[in-house]
Design an enzyme around this catalytic site. Structure first.
Site, PDB file in Angstrom:
ATOM      1  N   ILE A 158      29.906  51.889  56.893  1.00 50.27           N
ATOM      2  CA  ILE A 158      28.932  52.664  57.663  1.00 50.27           C
ATOM      3  C   ILE A 158      29.538  53.973  58.129  1.00 50.27           C
ATOM      4  CG2 ILE A 158      27.491  52.698  59.728  1.00 50.27           C
ATOM      5  CD1 ILE A 158      27.162  49.656  59.412  1.00 50.27           C
ATOM      6  N   CYS A 208      33.107  50.431  64.752  1.00 55.28           N
ATOM      7  CA  CYS A 208      34.174  49.442  64.647  1.00 55.28           C
ATOM      8  C   CYS A 208      33.660  48.078  65.072  1.00 55.28           C
ATOM      9  CB  CYS A 208      35.384  49.848  65.488  1.00 55.28           C
ATOM     10  SG  CYS A 208      35.013  50.254  67.199  1.00 55.28           S
ATOM     11  N   PRO A 209      34.274  47.007  64.588  1.00 50.36           N
ATOM     12  CA  PRO A 209      33.836  45.660  64.979  1.00 50.36           C
ATOM     13  C   PRO A 209      34.244  45.359  66.415  1.00 50.36           C
ATOM     14  CG  PRO A 209      35.770  45.538  63.571  1.00 50.36           C
ATOM     15  CD  PRO A 209      35.354  46.981  63.595  1.00 50.36           C
ATOM     16  N   SER A 236      26.839  49.987  66.847  1.00 54.95           N
ATOM     17  CA  SER A 236      27.736  48.930  66.400  1.00 54.95           C
ATOM     18  C   SER A 236      27.589  47.672  67.246  1.00 54.95           C
ATOM     19  CB  SER A 236      29.178  49.439  66.404  1.00 54.95           C
ATOM     20  OG  SER A 236      30.061  48.485  65.856  1.00 54.95           O
ATOM     21  N   ASP A 261      21.689  51.940  70.334  1.00 53.30           N
ATOM     22  CA  ASP A 261      20.865  50.924  69.677  1.00 53.30           C
ATOM     23  C   ASP A 261      21.314  49.519  70.068  1.00 53.30           C
ATOM     24  OD1 ASP A 261      18.827  50.052  67.872  1.00 53.30           O
ATOM     25  OD2 ASP A 261      20.378  49.588  66.393  1.00 53.30           O
ATOM     26  N   GLU A 266      21.898  41.609  75.476  1.00 53.29           N
ATOM     27  CA  GLU A 266      20.685  41.881  74.708  1.00 53.29           C
ATOM     28  C   GLU A 266      19.721  40.706  74.791  1.00 53.29           C
ATOM     29  OE1 GLU A 266      22.699  44.878  71.395  1.00 53.29           O
ATOM     30  OE2 GLU A 266      22.273  42.806  70.831  1.00 53.29           O
ATOM     31  N   HIS A 285      18.333  47.357  69.138  1.00 51.45           N
ATOM     32  CA  HIS A 285      19.194  46.797  68.080  1.00 51.45           C
ATOM     33  C   HIS A 285      18.412  46.703  66.770  1.00 51.45           C
ATOM     34  CE1 HIS A 285      23.009  44.170  67.568  1.00 51.45           C
ATOM     35  NE2 HIS A 285      22.680  44.735  66.416  1.00 51.45           N
TER      36      HIS A 285
END
Length: 318
Positions: A158, A208-209, A236, A261, A266, A285
């Site tokens: 990405i 990044c994760p 992310s 996002d 969440e 998201h």
């Protein structure tokens, strides 16, 4: 073989078919699973498929038939990999399925922050243009991206796709990645440390994760090193950002705007202060939610399971 999808509605609210998965075994689909429902629903299942339902040691201990976990996403922090490894449970993810969709969404957020399209669309509909005394008007400063620096924190599929779009806009691109020597750099992309990326970038986009090492990567200390008036984009994981620190920076103008996002919780609380900020764009998201993207996800998921059954597993993360 019993296959259980724990939270299928996120990827498939009804506009896709699960047939590619159903062809591989006895399929049970749940739209959403509460934590207390996870263990009962996985009894007798050999394959568990999850998007955001947490699978931890307690789940694995109570579900002895489980042999395979497939994550319906690229990020796999919802699965306790160490616990899965101890019990011999294979875990796979789905890399790169949403690359183009999320990269596109980065610029949807960024362009809204820079060009204020929704604000001016509403103003026109409210009659402000009709009442204006000249052929044009504007309600907020507009920002041109050409010549600005895009800073990418993470340069995987990405991140590199975002870099290509940024270059097309005439931006300079700085990227930080743990292994720049392994990254396929584009002409016009320079690699730098995180501190350098934050200090020199007009726009910082996170790719990044979420690991313990990256949790709250953007916090008061790192925000203090950012260029005054920078824009932050996060498509992310919400927990990459210390939200109170971001709110403070948005309030005092250290960060000019944010396009988010994702959030740490969440959905976020109804009284979240970000809701009242004009310099913030919030979306639920949804950067990965395009129809084509979700069709690709289901096809790749079926491929992951099929490869596992054939004894040649792919996209293994544990």
């Amino acid at each position: 073989m019993r296959i259980v999808i724990l939270d299928g509605s996120a990827a498939n609210p009804g506009d896709l078919s699960w047939t590619p998965i159903a062809q591989l075994g006895e399929l049970v689909v749940h739209d959403f699973t509460q934590p207390e429902q996870t263990i009962p629903r996985l009894q007798g299942a050999q394959v568990a498929l999850t998007n955001k339902t947490v699978l931890n040691e307690a789940v694995f201990a109570a579900c002895p038939d489980l042999r395979y976990v497939g994550v319906l996403a690229t990020g796999y922090n919802v699965v306790d990999l160490a616990a899965a490894r101890v019990r011999g449970i294979l875990v796979t993810n789905i890399p790169a399925y949403s690359t183009d969709s999320v990269a596109q969404f980065v610029f949807a957020l960024l362009l809204e922050l820079c060009s204020k399209v929704a604000l001016h669309d509403q103003a026109v509909r409210d009659g402000e243009w009709a009442r204006a005394n000249q052929f044009c008007f504007w309600k907020a400063p507009l920002v041109e991206l050409a010549g600005k620096t895009m800073g990418l924190v993470g340069y995987g599929n990405i991140g590199s796709a975002v870099a290509r779009i940024a270059l097309a806009f005439g931006m300079q691109v700085l990227a930080c990645t743990p292994h720049p020597e392994k990254a396929a750099s584009l002409s016009g992309v320079a690699f730098a440390s995180l501190d350098e990326v934050l200090a020199q970038s007009d726009v910082v986009s996170l790719h990044c994760p979420l690991f313990d090492s990256t949790r709250r990567l953007i916090r008061a200390e790192t925000i203090a090193t950012m260029k005054d008036g920078a824009i932050l984009i996060n498509t992310s994981r919400g927990a990459l950002v210390d939200e109170p620190a971001l709110i403070a920076a948005l309030q005092n103008g250290v960060i000019a705007g944010a396009g988010l996002d994702v959030q740490e919780t969440e959905p976020p609380a109804a009284d979240n202060p970000l809701y009242d900020m004009d310099n913030v764009i919030l979306t639920p998201h949804m950067g990965w939610k395009g129809l084509e993207t979700r069709q690709r996800l289901v096809a790749l998921l079926a491929g992951n399971i099929r490869s596992y059954l054939e004894g040649r597993p792919i996209h293994v993360v544990s």
